[in-house]
Motif scaffolding. Structure first.
Motif, short mmCIF file in Angstrom:
data_model
loop_
_atom_site.label_atom_id
_atom_site.label_comp_id
_atom_site.label_asym_id
_atom_site.label_seq_id
_atom_site.Cartn_x
_atom_site.Cartn_y
_atom_site.Cartn_z
N GLU A 125 35.31 23.44 0.75
CA GLU A 125 34.00 22.70 -0.10
C GLU A 125 33.33 21.73 0.72
OE1 GLU A 125 36.63 20.45 -2.98
OE2 GLU A 125 36.48 22.29 -4.38
N ARG A 126 33.85 21.15 1.96
CA ARG A 126 33.25 20.28 2.57
C ARG A 126 32.45 20.80 3.93
NH1 ARG A 126 37.65 15.13 3.20
NH2 ARG A 126 37.46 14.71 0.75
N LEU A 127 32.56 22.01 4.24
CA LEU A 127 31.98 22.53 5.42
C LEU A 127 30.86 23.45 4.90
CD1 LEU A 127 35.35 23.33 7.68
CD2 LEU A 127 33.72 21.62 8.01
N SER A 128 29.89 23.47 5.90
CA SER A 128 28.90 24.71 5.70
C SER A 128 29.61 26.06 5.71
CB SER A 128 27.51 24.51 6.62
OG SER A 128 28.13 25.09 7.91
N GLY A 129 28.92 26.96 4.88
CA GLY A 129 29.64 28.44 4.85
C GLY A 129 29.89 28.83 6.31
N PRO A 130 29.17 29.09 7.27
CA PRO A 130 29.55 29.54 8.62
C PRO A 130 30.45 28.83 9.24
CG PRO A 130 27.11 29.49 8.37
CD PRO A 130 27.50 28.83 7.21
N LEU A 131 30.75 27.44 9.21
CA LEU A 131 31.56 26.48 9.63
C LEU A 131 32.62 26.76 8.95
CD1 LEU A 131 31.88 24.70 12.01
CD2 LEU A 131 30.81 22.79 10.61
N ALA A 132 32.69 26.79 7.57
CA ALA A 132 34.16 27.10 6.93
C ALA A 132 34.57 28.43 7.55
CB ALA A 132 33.79 27.08 5.53
N ARG A 133 34.13 29.36 7.62
CA ARG A 133 34.58 30.55 7.88
C ARG A 133 35.05 30.67 9.27
NH1 ARG A 133 29.70 32.32 5.34
NH2 ARG A 133 28.68 32.73 7.37
N ARG A 134 34.44 29.67 10.31
CA ARG A 134 34.98 29.79 11.72
C ARG A 134 36.12 28.65 11.61
NH1 ARG A 134 30.58 26.46 14.27
NH2 ARG A 134 29.26 28.36 14.00
N MET A 135 36.25 27.62 10.78
CA MET A 135 37.63 27.04 10.81
C MET A 135 38.70 28.08 10.13
SD MET A 135 39.25 24.50 11.12
CE MET A 135 38.58 22.65 11.29
N SER A 136 38.35 28.61 9.34
CA SER A 136 39.48 29.52 8.52
C SER A 136 39.89 30.58 9.73
CB SER A 136 38.99 30.07 7.31
OG SER A 136 39.98 30.89 6.72
N ALA A 137 39.21 31.15 10.50
CA ALA A 137 39.21 32.00 11.50
C ALA A 137 40.32 31.35 12.70
CB ALA A 137 38.16 32.63 12.04
N ALA A 138 39.84 30.22 13.22
CA ALA A 138 40.64 29.52 13.99
C ALA A 138 42.05 29.21 13.55
CB ALA A 138 39.77 28.19 14.18
N VAL A 139 42.10 28.92 12.12
CA VAL A 139 43.41 28.50 11.77
C VAL A 139 44.46 29.85 11.88
CG1 VAL A 139 44.73 27.87 9.62
CG2 VAL A 139 42.82 26.54 10.30
N ARG A 140 43.74 31.10 11.32
CA ARG A 140 44.25 32.23 11.69
C ARG A 140 44.79 32.61 12.95
NH1 ARG A 140 40.28 33.95 8.41
NH2 ARG A 140 39.36 35.47 10.08
N ALA A 141 43.66 32.24 13.82
CA ALA A 141 44.00 32.81 15.36
C ALA A 141 45.36 31.84 15.95
CB ALA A 141 42.71 32.43 16.01
N ARG A 142 45.16 30.83 15.54
CA ARG A 142 46.17 29.73 15.86
C ARG A 142 47.74 30.22 15.47
NH1 ARG A 142 46.43 23.78 13.87
NH2 ARG A 142 45.31 23.06 15.57
#
Length: 157
Positions: A125-142
């Motif tokens: 909800e708080r991040l822009s679309g691309p940034l939200a996708r990037r963060m979600s991917a980073a959490v998965r990668a971690r």
């Protein structure tokens, strides 16, 4: 005098950020004073600076914390827009902050309104679309101990 061919190649802007979590798995986001959406702690990589060093510097400047970022989680190529050049955005693992470390966070009032721990839904909800996708991917990668390559926040494979 012979010039180096690489000096004639296009340059890309580069950003580096750090994914920090609390013991519950929520991620730390910051709220900039200069844009309508939240961000991941990080910023522009300066000339002659490594992305890893930039990530550490940005955490120090934005949160007042000194830490050494861990491994690279995500590389995201961001396409050009009319008002912005293409770029490479890198997210490093900042690990889990203890409550005592979180209490030491101090944000620069001229740049940031504040910070918050966010679950996946709040981050979306708080991040822009691309940034939200990037963060979600980073959490998965971690969680899978991998590193991901994205284009505008989307996996390519």
């Amino acid at each position: 005098m012979t010039s180096d061919y690489t000096a004639t190649l296009p340059r890309k802007r580069m950003g580096a950020g750090v994914v920090l979590s609390d013991a519950s798995g929520r991620v730390l986001l910051v709220e900039p004073t200069y844009k309508p959406y939240w961000e991941i702690p990080g910023g522009a990589v300066e000339a002659g600076e490594s992305p890893h060093a930039a990530a550490a510097r940005e955490v120090r400047e934005e949160l007042g914390l000194t830490l050494r970022p861990g491994r690279l989680l995500v590389t995201d190529w961001v396409p050009p827009r009319p008002d912005r050049t293409e770029g490479l955005m890198l997210l490093f693992d900042g690990g889990t902050l203890t409550p005592q470390e979180a209490e030491r966070i101090r944000v620069p009032a001229e740049e940031l309104r504040g910070w918050a721990w966010c679950d996946e839904h709040e981050a979306d909800e708080r991040l822009s679309g691309p940034l939200a996708r990037r963060m979600s991917a980073a959490v998965r990668a971690r969680s899978t101990r991998t590193s991901l390559y994205l284009e505008n926040g989307f996996p390519t494979g």
